[in-house]
Design a protein around this motif. Structure first.
Motif, PDB file in Angstrom:
ATOM      1  N   GLY A  54       1.062  -0.960  -0.312  1.00 53.39           N
ATOM      2  CA  GLY A  54       0.284   0.022  -0.111  1.00 53.39           C
ATOM      3  C   GLY A  54       0.206   1.429  -0.113  1.00 53.39           C
ATOM      4  O   GLY A  54       0.683   2.331   0.070  1.00 53.39           O
ATOM      5  N   ASN A  55       2.151   0.677   0.215  1.00 49.60           N
ATOM      6  CA  ASN A  55       3.027   2.236   0.160  1.00 49.60           C
ATOM      7  C   ASN A  55       4.155   1.959  -0.516  1.00 49.60           C
ATOM      8  O   ASN A  55       4.454   0.822  -1.298  1.00 49.60           O
ATOM      9  N   VAL A  56       4.713   3.616  -1.000  1.00 50.20           N
ATOM     10  CA  VAL A  56       5.855   3.550  -2.009  1.00 50.20           C
ATOM     11  C   VAL A  56       6.977   2.674  -1.349  1.00 50.20           C
ATOM     12  O   VAL A  56       7.078   2.390  -0.137  1.00 50.20           O
ATOM     13  N   ASN A  57       7.375   1.821  -2.022  1.00 54.53           N
ATOM     14  CA  ASN A  57       8.214   0.424  -1.040  1.00 54.53           C
ATOM     15  C   ASN A  57      10.039   1.315  -1.347  1.00 54.53           C
ATOM     16  O   ASN A  57      10.190   1.641  -2.865  1.00 54.53           O
ATOM     17  N   ALA A  58      10.358   1.165  -0.422  1.00 56.56           N
ATOM     18  CA  ALA A  58      11.084   2.511  -0.909  1.00 56.56           C
ATOM     19  C   ALA A  58      12.812   1.933  -1.189  1.00 56.56           C
ATOM     20  O   ALA A  58      13.108   2.630  -1.849  1.00 56.56           O
ATOM     21  N   ALA A  59      13.274   0.591  -0.561  1.00 52.00           N
ATOM     22  CA  ALA A  59      14.261  -0.390  -1.116  1.00 52.00           C
ATOM     23  C   ALA A  59      14.156  -0.471  -2.343  1.00 52.00           C
ATOM     24  O   ALA A  59      14.946  -0.156  -3.129  1.00 52.00           O
ATOM     25  N   ASP A  60      12.964  -0.249  -3.204  1.00 55.14           N
ATOM     26  CA  ASP A  60      13.019  -0.538  -4.270  1.00 55.14           C
ATOM     27  C   ASP A  60      13.186   1.405  -5.618  1.00 55.14           C
ATOM     28  O   ASP A  60      13.629   0.891  -6.391  1.00 55.14           O
TER      29      ASP A  60
END
Length: 93
Positions: A54-60
């Motif tokens: 549901g959130n932007v994946n920071a690691a990606d």
């Protein structure tokens, strides 16, 4: 121009990660090169174990920046202290 960034906080706790990512993307569009140093709790940003439904994946996001030529380095001692081992890091960090 080469621009350096240091991120000291985990993703999702503060706005810092998304602000740094946005600034780096803007700098790259202008033709600048960027280096990032993840320090203290910021080392968590490079963990491939991050799951954020549901959130932007920071690691990606960091992994995508690495593919665009951004150098992402982190403090080894900070990573060890927080349990972020080499096997957990995004590719290229």
């Amino acid at each position: 121009m080469k621009i350096g960034f240091m991120v000291n906080t985990t993703p999702y706790t503060f706005q810092n990660t998304s602000t740094a990512v946005s600034l780096i993307k803007a700098a790259l569009k202008k033709g600048h090169t960027c280096d990032v140093f993840l320090f203290v709790d910021g080392v968590v940003n490079a963990s491939g174990l991050i799951k954020s439904p549901g959130n932007v994946n920071a690691a990606d996001e960091w992994a995508e920046l690495v593919k665009q030529g951004v150098k992402v380095a982190l403090c080894g001692e900070c990573a060890n202290f927080r349990g972020v081992g080499k096997k957990h890091l995004i590719e290229g960090a």
